[in-house]
Design an enzyme around this catalytic site. Structure first.
Site, PDB file in Angstrom:
ATOM      1  N   ARG A 157     -14.812  33.367  57.273  1.00  0.00           N
ATOM      2  CA  ARG A 157     -14.347  31.987  57.507  1.00  0.00           C
ATOM      3  C   ARG A 157     -14.333  31.686  59.000  1.00  0.00           C
ATOM      4  O   ARG A 157     -14.617  30.570  59.432  1.00  0.00           O
ATOM      5  CB  ARG A 157     -12.923  31.808  56.964  1.00  0.00           C
ATOM      6  CG  ARG A 157     -12.824  31.760  55.459  1.00  0.00           C
ATOM      7  CD  ARG A 157     -11.386  31.411  55.048  1.00  0.00           C
ATOM      8  NE  ARG A 157     -11.140  31.693  53.643  1.00  0.00           N
ATOM      9  CZ  ARG A 157     -11.506  30.896  52.636  1.00  0.00           C
ATOM     10  NH1 ARG A 157     -12.147  29.776  52.879  1.00  0.00           N
ATOM     11  NH2 ARG A 157     -11.240  31.232  51.400  1.00  0.00           N
ATOM     12  N   ARG A 179     -13.003  23.311  52.548  1.00  0.00           N
ATOM     13  CA  ARG A 179     -12.899  24.660  53.098  1.00  0.00           C
ATOM     14  C   ARG A 179     -11.536  24.828  53.745  1.00  0.00           C
ATOM     15  O   ARG A 179     -10.986  23.871  54.312  1.00  0.00           O
ATOM     16  CB  ARG A 179     -13.979  24.919  54.170  1.00  0.00           C
ATOM     17  CG  ARG A 179     -15.396  24.673  53.729  1.00  0.00           C
ATOM     18  CD  ARG A 179     -15.834  25.544  52.587  1.00  0.00           C
ATOM     19  NE  ARG A 179     -15.780  26.982  52.871  1.00  0.00           N
ATOM     20  CZ  ARG A 179     -15.899  27.920  51.930  1.00  0.00           C
ATOM     21  NH1 ARG A 179     -16.036  27.588  50.670  1.00  0.00           N
ATOM     22  NH2 ARG A 179     -15.862  29.182  52.277  1.00  0.00           N
ATOM     23  N   ILE A 180     -11.016  26.041  53.681  1.00  0.00           N
ATOM     24  CA  ILE A 180      -9.756  26.344  54.363  1.00  0.00           C
ATOM     25  C   ILE A 180     -10.076  26.667  55.820  1.00  0.00           C
ATOM     26  O   ILE A 180     -10.915  27.535  56.085  1.00  0.00           O
ATOM     27  CB  ILE A 180      -9.050  27.537  53.680  1.00  0.00           C
ATOM     28  CG1 ILE A 180      -8.634  27.136  52.260  1.00  0.00           C
ATOM     29  CG2 ILE A 180      -7.855  27.999  54.503  1.00  0.00           C
ATOM     30  CD1 ILE A 180      -8.138  28.285  51.417  1.00  0.00           C
ATOM     31  N   ASN A 230      -5.981  15.669  58.001  1.00  0.00           N
ATOM     32  CA  ASN A 230      -6.546  15.809  56.654  1.00  0.00           C
ATOM     33  C   ASN A 230      -5.953  14.724  55.759  1.00  0.00           C
ATOM     34  O   ASN A 230      -4.798  14.341  55.921  1.00  0.00           O
ATOM     35  CB  ASN A 230      -6.170  17.193  56.098  1.00  0.00           C
ATOM     36  CG  ASN A 230      -6.700  17.427  54.691  1.00  0.00           C
ATOM     37  OD1 ASN A 230      -7.875  17.178  54.418  1.00  0.00           O
ATOM     38  ND2 ASN A 230      -5.855  17.887  53.790  1.00  0.00           N
ATOM     39  N   HIS A 254      -4.966  13.965  51.821  1.00  0.00           N
ATOM     40  CA  HIS A 254      -4.695  14.734  50.607  1.00  0.00           C
ATOM     41  C   HIS A 254      -4.180  13.783  49.517  1.00  0.00           C
ATOM     42  O   HIS A 254      -3.309  12.946  49.792  1.00  0.00           O
ATOM     43  CB  HIS A 254      -3.650  15.820  50.898  1.00  0.00           C
ATOM     44  CG  HIS A 254      -3.367  16.654  49.700  1.00  0.00           C
ATOM     45  ND1 HIS A 254      -4.210  17.669  49.285  1.00  0.00           N
ATOM     46  CD2 HIS A 254      -2.365  16.593  48.790  1.00  0.00           C
ATOM     47  CE1 HIS A 254      -3.725  18.202  48.178  1.00  0.00           C
ATOM     48  NE2 HIS A 254      -2.608  17.572  47.856  1.00  0.00           N
ATOM     49  N   GLY A 260      -2.360  27.317  56.746  1.00  0.00           N
ATOM     50  CA  GLY A 260      -1.650  27.051  55.496  1.00  0.00           C
ATOM     51  C   GLY A 260      -2.272  25.834  54.840  1.00  0.00           C
ATOM     52  O   GLY A 260      -2.717  24.905  55.519  1.00  0.00           O
TER      53      GLY A 260
HETATM   54  C1  GRF Z   1     -10.079  12.703  48.279  1.00  0.00           C
HETATM   55  O1  GRF Z   1      -9.280  12.512  47.133  1.00  0.00           O
HETATM   56  C2  GRF Z   1      -9.298  13.410  49.355  1.00  0.00           C
HETATM   57  O2  GRF Z   1      -7.948  13.072  49.366  1.00  0.00           O
HETATM   58  C3  GRF Z   1      -9.471  14.845  48.961  1.00  0.00           C
HETATM   59  O3  GRF Z   1     -10.803  14.945  48.516  1.00  0.00           O
HETATM   60  C4  GRF Z   1     -11.208  13.681  48.014  1.00  0.00           C
HETATM   61  C5  GRF Z   1     -12.454  13.312  48.756  1.00  0.00           C
HETATM   62  O4  GRF Z   1     -13.046  12.165  48.233  1.00  0.00           O
HETATM   63  N1  GRF Z   1      -9.152  15.730  50.059  1.00  0.00           N
HETATM   64  P1  GRF Z   1     -14.256  11.472  48.979  1.00  0.00           P
HETATM   65  O5  GRF Z   1     -15.338  12.536  49.188  1.00  0.00           O
HETATM   66  O6  GRF Z   1     -13.744  10.933  50.279  1.00  0.00           O
HETATM   67  O7  GRF Z   1     -14.720  10.395  48.038  1.00  0.00           O
END
Ligand code: GRF
Length: 217
Positions: A80, A106-107, A122, A124, A158
């Site tokens: 990684r 990827r982490i 990021n 989420h 994390g």
């Molecule tokens: C989204 O739901 C984002 O929150 C998550 O992965 C998805 C990516 O969707 N991390 P896209 O490729 O931007 O359509």
């Protein structure tokens, strides 16, 4: 960032050079491109889109928008860390200030974090710290929560655990299914991510420990 400081990376109105990393369809990238085209990204400049998946939709969207792109295939790297070092080289070559993970599967390691300290965010699809990891929308739906949503956060070592910059709430409806819920969360992601990138570019984000403040524009 240490005890306190600004999470914005653009001193005194200088453009913030943004690199987006994505692995999938790229609808969040598209939201950033659309915001740019609408003049809604402030001093943020989208300079490059990188991916670990050659041929992913995000790269197509980037090229269609006239953005520079690169591919670093994770399979080509033994660790990684080696993969992250290759990413860092590509991002540094474009003088990227802020790295946006937009569906980047990827982490990340200390190699990437160390190269862009407090400069990686990021998106989420849950209200963190609930439902980190993958399939968060379905996790939330199956759990039976009444409210879920999305989160933009600084990235630390994390998974999905860094300080939270902004969240949007999405109610779970009586007649929902996991896919309908996913799409409504995604629609909120598309508003939240550009707003946070703009706030970072405008230097309106500050942080003290885990607590992040976004000043009004
Ligand atoms: C989204 O739901 C984002 O929150 C998550 O992965 C998805 C990516 O969707 N991390 P896209 O490729 O931007 O359509």
């Amino acid at each position: 960032m240490s005890a306190a400081g600004s999470g914005g990376a653009a001193p005194s109105g200088a453009p913030l050079r943004v690199g987006v990393l994505a692995s999938g369809g790229g609808t969040n990238l598209q939201a950033l491109i659309d915001a740019r085209d609408a003049g809604a990204l402030g001093p943020a400049r989208l300079v490059v889109v990188g991916s670990n998946v050659a041929g992913c939709g995000a790269l197509d969207r980037a090229r269609a928008a006239g953005l520079d792109t690169f591919v670093v295939e994770h399979r080509g790297h033994a660790t990684r860390e080696a993969f992250d070092r290759a990413l860092v080289a590509e991002l540094r070559a474009r003088q990227v200030d802020l790295v946006v993970l937009a569906g980047f599967m990827r982490i990340v390691t200390a190699e990437l974090l160390g190269a862009f300290p407090d400069r990686i965010v990021n998106i989420h699809p849950s209200l963190l710290p609930a439902f980190p990891g993958v399939h968060s929308q379905k996790q939330a739906f199956d759990y039976g929560v009444k409210m879920t949503g999305c989160t933009v956060h600084f990235v630390e070592l994390g998974v999905d655990s860094g300080p939270i910059i902004a969240q949007a709430v999405v109610p779970v409806l009586e007649d929902d299914d996991a896919e309908r819920l996913r799409l409504r969360i995604l629609a909120e992601e598309h508003k939240l991510l550009p707003a946070v990138v703009r706030a970072l570019a405008e230097g309106r984000v500050s942080r003290e420990g885990r607590r992040v403040r976004v000043a009004k524009d």
